[in-house]
Write a protein that holds these residues in place. Structure first.
Motif, PDB file in Angstrom:
ATOM      1  N   LYS A  77     -14.025   9.874  13.997  1.00 56.41           N
ATOM      2  CA  LYS A  77     -14.544   8.713  13.150  1.00 56.41           C
ATOM      3  C   LYS A  77     -14.309   9.361  11.780  1.00 56.41           C
ATOM      4  N   THR A  78     -14.055   8.125  10.926  1.00 54.09           N
ATOM      5  CA  THR A  78     -13.699   8.526   9.612  1.00 54.09           C
ATOM      6  C   THR A  78     -14.721   7.852   8.814  1.00 54.09           C
ATOM      7  N   GLY A  79     -15.392   8.362   7.638  1.00 51.96           N
ATOM      8  CA  GLY A  79     -16.177   7.693   6.625  1.00 51.96           C
ATOM      9  C   GLY A  79     -15.700   7.645   5.343  1.00 51.96           C
ATOM     10  N   MET A  80     -16.473   8.136   4.434  1.00 50.73           N
ATOM     11  CA  MET A  80     -15.951   8.255   2.900  1.00 50.73           C
ATOM     12  C   MET A  80     -14.995   8.900   2.939  1.00 50.73           C
ATOM     13  N   LEU A  81     -13.715   8.400   2.713  1.00 52.57           N
ATOM     14  CA  LEU A  81     -12.542   9.071   2.420  1.00 52.57           C
ATOM     15  C   LEU A  81     -12.230   9.340   0.773  1.00 52.57           C
ATOM     16  N   PHE A  82     -12.799   8.138  -0.102  1.00 62.41           N
ATOM     17  CA  PHE A  82     -12.586   8.417  -1.549  1.00 62.41           C
ATOM     18  C   PHE A  82     -11.548   8.014  -2.340  1.00 62.41           C
ATOM     19  N   SER A  83     -10.557   8.661  -2.100  1.00 58.91           N
ATOM     20  CA  SER A  83      -9.337   8.599  -2.813  1.00 58.91           C
ATOM     21  C   SER A  83      -7.803   8.430  -2.133  1.00 58.91           C
ATOM     22  N   GLU A  84      -7.027   8.069  -2.722  1.00 61.75           N
ATOM     23  CA  GLU A  84      -5.595   7.781  -2.085  1.00 61.75           C
ATOM     24  C   GLU A  84      -4.936   9.163  -1.405  1.00 61.75           C
ATOM     25  N   PHE A 104      -6.570  10.521  20.968  1.00 56.05           N
ATOM     26  CA  PHE A 104      -7.822  10.298  20.535  1.00 56.05           C
ATOM     27  C   PHE A 104      -8.176   9.201  19.972  1.00 56.05           C
ATOM     28  N   ASP A 105      -9.369   8.432  20.343  1.00 55.16           N
ATOM     29  CA  ASP A 105      -9.736   7.173  19.425  1.00 55.16           C
ATOM     30  C   ASP A 105      -9.785   7.480  18.049  1.00 55.16           C
ATOM     31  N   LEU A 106      -9.679   6.516  17.483  1.00 55.53           N
ATOM     32  CA  LEU A 106      -9.995   6.251  15.877  1.00 55.53           C
ATOM     33  C   LEU A 106     -10.922   5.270  15.577  1.00 55.53           C
ATOM     34  N   VAL A 107     -12.206   5.725  15.080  1.00 53.20           N
ATOM     35  CA  VAL A 107     -13.188   4.756  14.884  1.00 53.20           C
ATOM     36  C   VAL A 107     -12.966   4.818  13.222  1.00 53.20           C
ATOM     37  N   LEU A 108     -12.892   3.522  12.715  1.00 54.67           N
ATOM     38  CA  LEU A 108     -12.631   3.734  11.083  1.00 54.67           C
ATOM     39  C   LEU A 108     -13.808   3.055  10.470  1.00 54.67           C
ATOM     40  N   ASP A 109     -14.581   3.491  10.078  1.00 57.66           N
ATOM     41  CA  ASP A 109     -15.710   2.848   9.013  1.00 57.66           C
ATOM     42  C   ASP A 109     -15.353   3.163   7.729  1.00 57.66           C
ATOM     43  N   PRO A 110     -14.626   1.505   7.058  1.00 60.25           N
ATOM     44  CA  PRO A 110     -14.207   1.615   5.696  1.00 60.25           C
ATOM     45  C   PRO A 110     -15.477   1.567   4.335  1.00 60.25           C
ATOM     46  N   VAL A 111     -15.876   2.854   4.356  1.00 59.24           N
ATOM     47  CA  VAL A 111     -16.943   3.149   3.672  1.00 59.24           C
ATOM     48  C   VAL A 111     -16.389   3.138   2.209  1.00 59.24           C
ATOM     49  N   MET A 112     -16.604   1.903   1.612  1.00 59.55           N
ATOM     50  CA  MET A 112     -16.560   1.423   0.139  1.00 59.55           C
ATOM     51  C   MET A 112     -17.453   1.570  -0.914  1.00 59.55           C
ATOM     52  N   GLU A 124      -7.867   2.003  -6.220  1.00 59.12           N
ATOM     53  CA  GLU A 124      -6.399   2.272  -5.885  1.00 59.12           C
ATOM     54  C   GLU A 124      -6.271   2.765  -4.758  1.00 59.12           C
ATOM     55  N   ALA A 125      -7.360   3.175  -3.801  1.00 60.99           N
ATOM     56  CA  ALA A 125      -7.251   4.027  -2.587  1.00 60.99           C
ATOM     57  C   ALA A 125      -7.318   2.614  -1.434  1.00 60.99           C
ATOM     58  N   ILE A 126      -7.736   1.392  -1.520  1.00 62.42           N
ATOM     59  CA  ILE A 126      -7.939   0.577  -0.887  1.00 62.42           C
ATOM     60  C   ILE A 126      -6.708   0.102   0.083  1.00 62.42           C
ATOM     61  N   GLN A 127      -5.691  -0.054  -0.658  1.00 60.34           N
ATOM     62  CA  GLN A 127      -4.197  -0.387  -0.059  1.00 60.34           C
ATOM     63  C   GLN A 127      -3.654   0.723   0.911  1.00 60.34           C
ATOM     64  N   SER A 128      -4.059   2.103   0.460  1.00 63.79           N
ATOM     65  CA  SER A 128      -3.834   2.860   1.166  1.00 63.79           C
ATOM     66  C   SER A 128      -4.570   3.148   2.572  1.00 63.79           C
ATOM     67  N   LEU A 129      -5.965   2.810   2.359  1.00 61.29           N
ATOM     68  CA  LEU A 129      -6.434   2.588   3.637  1.00 61.29           C
ATOM     69  C   LEU A 129      -5.897   1.661   4.601  1.00 61.29           C
ATOM     70  N   ILE A 130      -5.602   0.568   4.050  1.00 58.77           N
ATOM     71  CA  ILE A 130      -5.075  -0.702   4.924  1.00 58.77           C
ATOM     72  C   ILE A 130      -3.660  -0.307   5.507  1.00 58.77           C
ATOM     73  N   SER A 131      -2.892   0.383   4.579  1.00 54.38           N
ATOM     74  CA  SER A 131      -1.467   0.534   5.162  1.00 54.38           C
ATOM     75  C   SER A 131      -1.267   1.755   6.010  1.00 54.38           C
TER      76      SER A 131
END
Length: 271
Positions: A77-84, A104-112, A124-131
């Motif tokens: 599970k990913t939560g706050m990742l903060f930066s690119e 493993f499964d990956l549950v991505l909580d896009p904590v913004m 600037e990290a949003i696009q990295s999260l998406i890609s």
């Protein structure tokens, strides 16, 4: 009985109600073994965030390697990742261990943004999260505000309180990204029920509804929800069933919450 290993990759909440603290409590309460990789230290409580200290990417990598080289991880599970830079490090290591045969499964909580309004993901990290990370996900779990940032045009209809907009938004995002999307409708104001919709890229949807609990501080509910989904996936439940179990668990935790400090916060061990 052996418990599956679930890893949270997220920030630390000094108030104990969200972040890795909430994740580890949730893993334990739902029957899984929790390991953790810290992305940021935060100085916060349910009233707000007063400081964020980002972990050095090299140290983040050391944490990831320490966990994945030792434990048979079943879900992440990913939560706050903060930066690119942190997102790229997480993505690279997860891909490396998947290529080595770890399934493993990956549950991505896009904590913004925190419930209090503090920004927890740099613009600037949003696009990295998406890609970088979303294509790897088994499911992503945005709330309505996060869905807007991710580009769900249908969510603008929420202001008219059209429940169908939640379903349309879930389908829209799942088709856009090619992965399942659990759109959480709990931010609709003045609604009697909290509606969440799981959208699958093929167009199928699953709806989950629970009555709103009044006079409750929602700090940490998103973390608890996504962590419970990861825990149930690790135990072998299907995605729709994992979401149902997690939704039931979260509702039970809210009903049994207790007063801690100035505001009512989650009791993460209701069972």
């Amino acid at each position: 009985m052996e418990k599956p290993v679930v890893v949270t990759i997220a920030g630390s909440d000094s108030g104990g109600g969200a972040g890795i603290q909430a994740d580890l409590k949730t893993f334990n309460s739902t029957g899984s073994f929790g390991a953790s990789v810290i992305t940021c230290l935060t100085a916060q409580n349910p009233d707000g965030v007063t400081g964020i200290l980002e972990v050095d990417p090299d140290f983040l990598e050391k944490q990831l390697v320490a966990v994945f080289s030792y434990f048979p991880v079943k879900a992440v599970k990913t939560g706050m990742l903060f930066s690119e830079s942190l997102i790229r490090t997480v993505s690279r290591i997860l891909k490396e261990y998947r290529s080595k045969g770890q399934n493993f499964d990956l549950v991505l909580d896009p904590v913004m943004v925190a419930t209090s309004g503090a920004k927890l993901l740099q613009d600037e990290a949003i696009q990295s999260l998406i890609s970088e990370l979303i294509p790897m996900a088994s499911v992503i779990t945005p709330n309505l505000d996060e869905a807007k940032i991710l580009g769900a045009a249908e969510i603008s209809k929420i202001e008219a309180m059209e429940s169908g907009a939640v379903e349309s938004g879930a389908v829209e995002l799942s088709k856009k990204f090619g992965v399942p999307v659990l759109l959480k409708g709990g931010h609709i104001k003045n609604s009697k029920d909290a509606l969440d919709v799981l959208g699958i890229p093929n167009g199928n949807t699953f709806q989950y509804s629970k009555p709103f609990v009044q006079d409750f501080n929602p700090h940490g509910t998103g973390c608890t929800y996504s962590s419970a989904i990861a825990s149930y996936l690790a135990q072998g439940s299907s995605l729709p069933e994992s979401v149902k179990k997690a939704r039931d668990f979260l509702h039970s935790a809210i009903l049994q919450s207790y007063q801690a400090g100035k505001t009512k916060t989650l009791n993460h061990n209701p069972i």
